[in-house]
Enzyme design. Structure first.
Site, PDB file in Angstrom:
ATOM      1  N   LYS A 191       0.805  -1.205   0.000  1.00 45.20           N
ATOM      2  CA  LYS A 191       0.000   0.000   0.000  1.00 45.20           C
ATOM      3  C   LYS A 191       0.847   1.267   0.000  1.00 45.20           C
ATOM      4  CE  LYS A 191      -3.145  -2.311   3.187  1.00 45.20           C
ATOM      5  NZ  LYS A 191      -3.573  -2.320   4.607  1.00 45.20           N
ATOM      6  N   ASP A 224       7.474   3.039  -2.775  1.00 44.87           N
ATOM      7  CA  ASP A 224       7.626   4.113  -1.786  1.00 44.87           C
ATOM      8  C   ASP A 224       9.072   4.206  -1.306  1.00 44.87           C
ATOM      9  OD1 ASP A 224       7.511   1.657  -0.513  1.00 44.87           O
ATOM     10  OD2 ASP A 224       6.001   2.214   0.944  1.00 44.87           O
ATOM     11  N   ASP A 259      14.581  -0.317   0.407  1.00 41.07           N
ATOM     12  CA  ASP A 259      15.285  -0.455   1.690  1.00 41.07           C
ATOM     13  C   ASP A 259      16.288  -1.604   1.567  1.00 41.07           C
ATOM     14  OD1 ASP A 259      15.823  -0.147   4.421  1.00 41.07           O
ATOM     15  OD2 ASP A 259      14.106  -1.344   5.053  1.00 41.07           O
ATOM     16  N   LYS A 283      17.121   4.008   0.601  1.00 37.02           N
ATOM     17  CA  LYS A 283      18.044   3.895   1.746  1.00 37.02           C
ATOM     18  C   LYS A 283      19.205   2.998   1.308  1.00 37.02           C
ATOM     19  CE  LYS A 283      14.555   3.757   5.481  1.00 37.02           C
ATOM     20  NZ  LYS A 283      13.903   2.817   6.439  1.00 37.02           N
ATOM     21  N   PHE A 335      13.477   5.236  10.423  1.00 35.45           N
ATOM     22  CA  PHE A 335      12.159   4.753  10.034  1.00 35.45           C
ATOM     23  C   PHE A 335      11.234   5.941   9.794  1.00 35.45           C
ATOM     24  CE2 PHE A 335       8.092   2.600  10.223  1.00 35.45           C
ATOM     25  CZ  PHE A 335       8.369   1.502   9.419  1.00 35.45           C
ATOM     26  N   VAL A 336      10.728   6.040   8.573  1.00 38.26           N
ATOM     27  CA  VAL A 336       9.907   7.201   8.221  1.00 38.26           C
ATOM     28  C   VAL A 336       8.463   6.792   7.957  1.00 38.26           C
ATOM     29  CG1 VAL A 336      11.860   8.506   7.295  1.00 38.26           C
ATOM     30  CG2 VAL A 336      10.539   7.025   5.766  1.00 38.26           C
ATOM     31  N   ARG A 348      -0.209   6.694   7.380  1.00 36.77           N
ATOM     32  CA  ARG A 348      -0.137   6.833   5.922  1.00 36.77           C
ATOM     33  C   ARG A 348      -0.709   8.164   5.461  1.00 36.77           C
ATOM     34  NH1 ARG A 348       1.219   1.770   3.855  1.00 36.77           N
ATOM     35  NH2 ARG A 348       0.346  -0.026   4.927  1.00 36.77           N
TER      36      ARG A 348
HETATM   37  P1  IMP Z   1      12.665  -3.842   1.316  1.00 35.47           P
HETATM   38  O1  IMP Z   1      12.151  -5.136   0.786  1.00 35.47           O
HETATM   39  O2  IMP Z   1      13.469  -4.011   2.566  1.00 35.47           O
HETATM   40  O3  IMP Z   1      13.402  -3.003   0.278  1.00 35.47           O
HETATM   41  O4  IMP Z   1      11.423  -3.066   1.872  1.00 35.47           O
HETATM   42  C1  IMP Z   1      10.637  -2.323   1.095  1.00 35.47           C
HETATM   43  C2  IMP Z   1       9.350  -1.971   1.789  1.00 35.47           C
HETATM   44  O5  IMP Z   1       9.461  -1.893   3.221  1.00 35.47           O
HETATM   45  C3  IMP Z   1       8.958  -0.578   1.363  1.00 35.47           C
HETATM   46  O6  IMP Z   1       8.248  -0.622   0.157  1.00 35.47           O
HETATM   47  C4  IMP Z   1       8.130  -0.110   2.524  1.00 35.47           C
HETATM   48  O7  IMP Z   1       6.799  -0.500   2.358  1.00 35.47           O
HETATM   49  C5  IMP Z   1       8.733  -0.790   3.726  1.00 35.47           C
HETATM   50  N1  IMP Z   1       9.665   0.134   4.414  1.00 35.47           N
HETATM   51  C6  IMP Z   1      11.005   0.178   4.365  1.00 35.47           C
HETATM   52  N2  IMP Z   1      11.495   1.185   5.097  1.00 35.47           N
HETATM   53  C7  IMP Z   1      10.430   1.828   5.607  1.00 35.47           C
HETATM   54  C8  IMP Z   1      10.276   2.982   6.453  1.00 35.47           C
HETATM   55  O8  IMP Z   1      11.230   3.669   6.862  1.00 35.47           O
HETATM   56  N3  IMP Z   1       9.002   3.334   6.757  1.00 35.47           N
HETATM   57  C9  IMP Z   1       7.918   2.639   6.319  1.00 35.47           C
HETATM   58  N4  IMP Z   1       8.004   1.557   5.541  1.00 35.47           N
HETATM   59  C10 IMP Z   1       9.255   1.159   5.183  1.00 35.47           C
HETATM   60 MG    MG Z   2       6.107  -0.782  -0.088  1.00 32.29          MG
END
Ligand code: IMP
Ligand code: MG
Length: 183
Positions: free
Chosen positions: A45, A102, A105, A133, A154-155, A167
Site C-alpha cells: 500500500k 515508496d 530499503d 536507503k 524509520f519514516v 499513511r
Molecule cells: P525492502 O524489501 O526491505 O526493500 O522493503 C521495502 C518496503 O518496506 C517498502 O516498500 C516499505 O513499504 C517498507 N519500508 C522500508 N522502510 C520503511 C520505512 O522507513 N518506513 C515505512 N516503511 C518502510
Molecule cells: Mg512498499
C-alpha cells in the site's frame, strides 16, 4: 491527540514532495517519449499516494495497475520473506513497465518482484522509488529513478506506515523511536 505528536521531525514537507515528484514525472515524460505501452505498477500500500501524484505528473498515455506484496510483518523490520497477495491483472507482453515504490530499503521486495516480472515478456522494466536507503541494501537492486536518498531512519507519512498507521500524514516524517520501541 494529533498524529503529529508521534513525529520526531519532518524529513520532507508537502512542498518539497510536490516539487520532487513533479521533477520525476517530467524526467519520465522525457525518457519515455514516443512509447505508447507504458505501464505504471504501484506496489501497495505504501506507494498509493506517490502513484497518484507521480502519474499526474507524467504527460504520456499510461496504464495503471497495482500489486500487493508483503515483506514486512506489522513491525519495522524486514522479514526477507516476500509474498504476492495481489498480482497485476494485465499481460505484460510489449509493455514498458515502471515499478512505483515508496521506499527501496533492503531490496528484498524488489529483487523478488523483478525476477518474477522479467519472465513475463515486458519490453523493459525500470524502478521508480520515492525514497532510497542505499546503506541498508542486502540485494543487488538499484533504482532507475529515486526521489530522495534518505538516512537509515524509520519514516512514515505520504503513504508510508508504521503498523498501518500514519499513511495519511501529508508529509514524510521520522517517527519517534519510543513509538515503535514500545511495540
Ligand atoms: P525492502 O524489501 O526491505 O526493500 O522493503 C521495502 C518496503 O518496506 C517498502 O516498500 C516499505 O513499504 C517498507 N519500508 C522500508 N522502510 C520503511 C520505512 O522507513 N518506513 C515505512 N516503511 C518502510
Ligand atoms: Mg512498499
Amino acid at each position: 491527540m494529533s498524529l503529529n505528536n508521534d513525529i520526531q521531525s519532518v524529513l520532507y514537507s508537502e512542498e518539497q514532495l510536490r516539487q520532487r515528484v513533479c521533477e520525476m514525472g517530467a524526467q519520465i515524460t522525457k525518457d519515455y517519449q514516443g512509447k505508447d505501452k507504458i505501464l505504471l505498477v504501484s506496489v501497495l500500500k505504501g506507494s498509493y499516494i506517490f502513484m497518484a501524484d507521480l502519474s499526474r505528473a507524467i504527460d504520456l498515455p499510461v496504464t495503471i495497475d497495482f500489486m500487493v506484496v508483503s515483506s514486512y510483518g506489522s513491525g519495522s523490520k524486514s522479514s526477507g520473506q516476500v509474498e504476492i497477495k495481489k498480482d497485476i491483472s494485465l499481460n505484460l507482453e510489449g509493455y514498458d513497465v515502471i515499478i512505483v515504490e515508496d521506499i527501496l530499503d533492503s531490496g528484498n521486495t524488489l529483487y523478488y518482484l523483478m525476477n518474477i516480472l522479467k519472465l513475463r515478456g515486458a519490453a523493459s522494466i525500470r524502478i521508480c522509488t520515492l525514497m532510497d536507503k542505499p546503506e541498508r541494501r542486502a540485494k543487488p537492486i538499484t533504482a532507475d529513478y529515486a526521489g530522495f536518498q534518505i538516512p537509515d531512519a524509520f519514516v512514515v507519512g505520504y503513504g508510508l506506515d508504521f503498523d498501518q498507521r500514519y499513511r495519511n500524514l501529508p508529509y514524510v516524517g521520522i517517527l519517534k523511536p519510543e513509538v515503535y520501541e514500545g511495540r
